[in-house]
Design an enzyme around this catalytic site. Structure first.
Site, mmCIF file in Angstrom:
data_model
loop_
_atom_site.group_PDB
_atom_site.id
_atom_site.type_symbol
_atom_site.label_atom_id
_atom_site.label_comp_id
_atom_site.label_asym_id
_atom_site.label_seq_id
_atom_site.Cartn_x
_atom_site.Cartn_y
_atom_site.Cartn_z
ATOM 1 N N GLU A 190 30.822 43.099 38.375
ATOM 2 C CA GLU A 190 29.787 42.988 37.322
ATOM 3 C C GLU A 190 28.608 42.135 37.777
ATOM 4 O OE1 GLU A 190 32.515 41.366 37.498
ATOM 5 O OE2 GLU A 190 32.238 39.320 36.745
ATOM 6 N N CYS A 244 39.209 39.568 39.183
ATOM 7 C CA CYS A 244 39.474 38.176 39.563
ATOM 8 C C CYS A 244 40.559 37.557 38.660
ATOM 9 C CB CYS A 244 38.168 37.395 39.576
ATOM 10 S SG CYS A 244 38.249 36.016 40.711
ATOM 11 N N HIS A 253 33.934 40.232 41.828
ATOM 12 C CA HIS A 253 33.234 40.395 40.547
ATOM 13 C C HIS A 253 32.242 41.556 40.619
ATOM 14 C CE1 HIS A 253 34.353 36.620 38.378
ATOM 15 N NE2 HIS A 253 34.720 36.281 39.608
#
Ligand code: GLN
Length: 197
Positions: free
Chosen positions: A171, A80, A169
């Protein structure tokens, strides 16, 4: 992943979630705040956050040039805002970037109406959940860029040589596949770099 150590830029944004994702794939992680912190890393993650704020902090900490140098030799994964920092050209509005991947990227490309969304994307013949938060859109990829996943025809996961960028994202999705893939790229870079053949 043995003794592999991957740093996560920890000036701003969601760096902690990346450290946890790396630990889940048995990679040692390290929070990076200064140029000396970069010294013993095999690779680096630039997390999501706010790219303008990150740029200011990179200047303040004199990390901009050291990161550029690091990326000449070692793999970087930008997610991002991190993908924005990696790109060659940033638009809407234009801003400086490390220019390590041949991409043109538009900040907040989905507009303000769609602040965030969770989408299903295809990555290597498997569906994956992708969390987009005020995400940029990759508008152009250079001829050496490999597109690994798209959403509505726009690339959302791309690689160019040793570097990797995602406009979402990984994660936050609960799956470590993309972190494992980056760790493998880092491992590959070490193996190739060490070989004299
Ligand atoms: N909109 C942010 C920027 O332009 C990126 C958002 C994110 O990293 N989740 O820097």
């Amino acid at each position: 992943m043995g003794k592999l150590k991957i740093g996560v830029l920890a000036l701003q944004g969601d760096f902690e979630a990346h450290c946890k994702a790396l630990e889940r794939v048995s990679v040692q992680s390290s929070e990076i705040r200064t140029a000396t912190d970069l010294e013993d890393l095999a690779g680096l993650i630039l997390p999501g956050g706010e790219s303008t704020t990150m740029l200011k902090l990179l200047e303040r900490e004199r990390l901009f040039e050291p990161l550029k140098q690091f990326g000449r030799w070692k793999p970087i994964f930008g997610t991002c805002a991190g993908a924005i920092l990696l790109s060659r050209e940033v638009v809407h509005p234009a801003q400086p970037s490390l220019g390590l991947m041949d991409l043109t990227i538009e900040r907040n490309g989905y507009g303000r109406q769609i602040d965030s969304q969770v989408a299903r994307i295809e990555v290597g013949n498997k569906t994956a959940e992708a969390v987009f938060i005020r995400a940029p859109i990759i508008r152009r990829v250079g001829s050496n860029v490999n597109v690994l996943a798209t959403l509505d025809a726009a690339p959302v996961l791309v690689e160019e040589g040793k570097h990797l960028a995602a406009t979402f994202h990984p994660e936050l999705s609960g799956s470590e596949r993309i972190h494992r893939y980056f760790a493998e790229k880092v491992q590959h870079q070490i193996t190739c770099g060490a070989s004299l053949h």
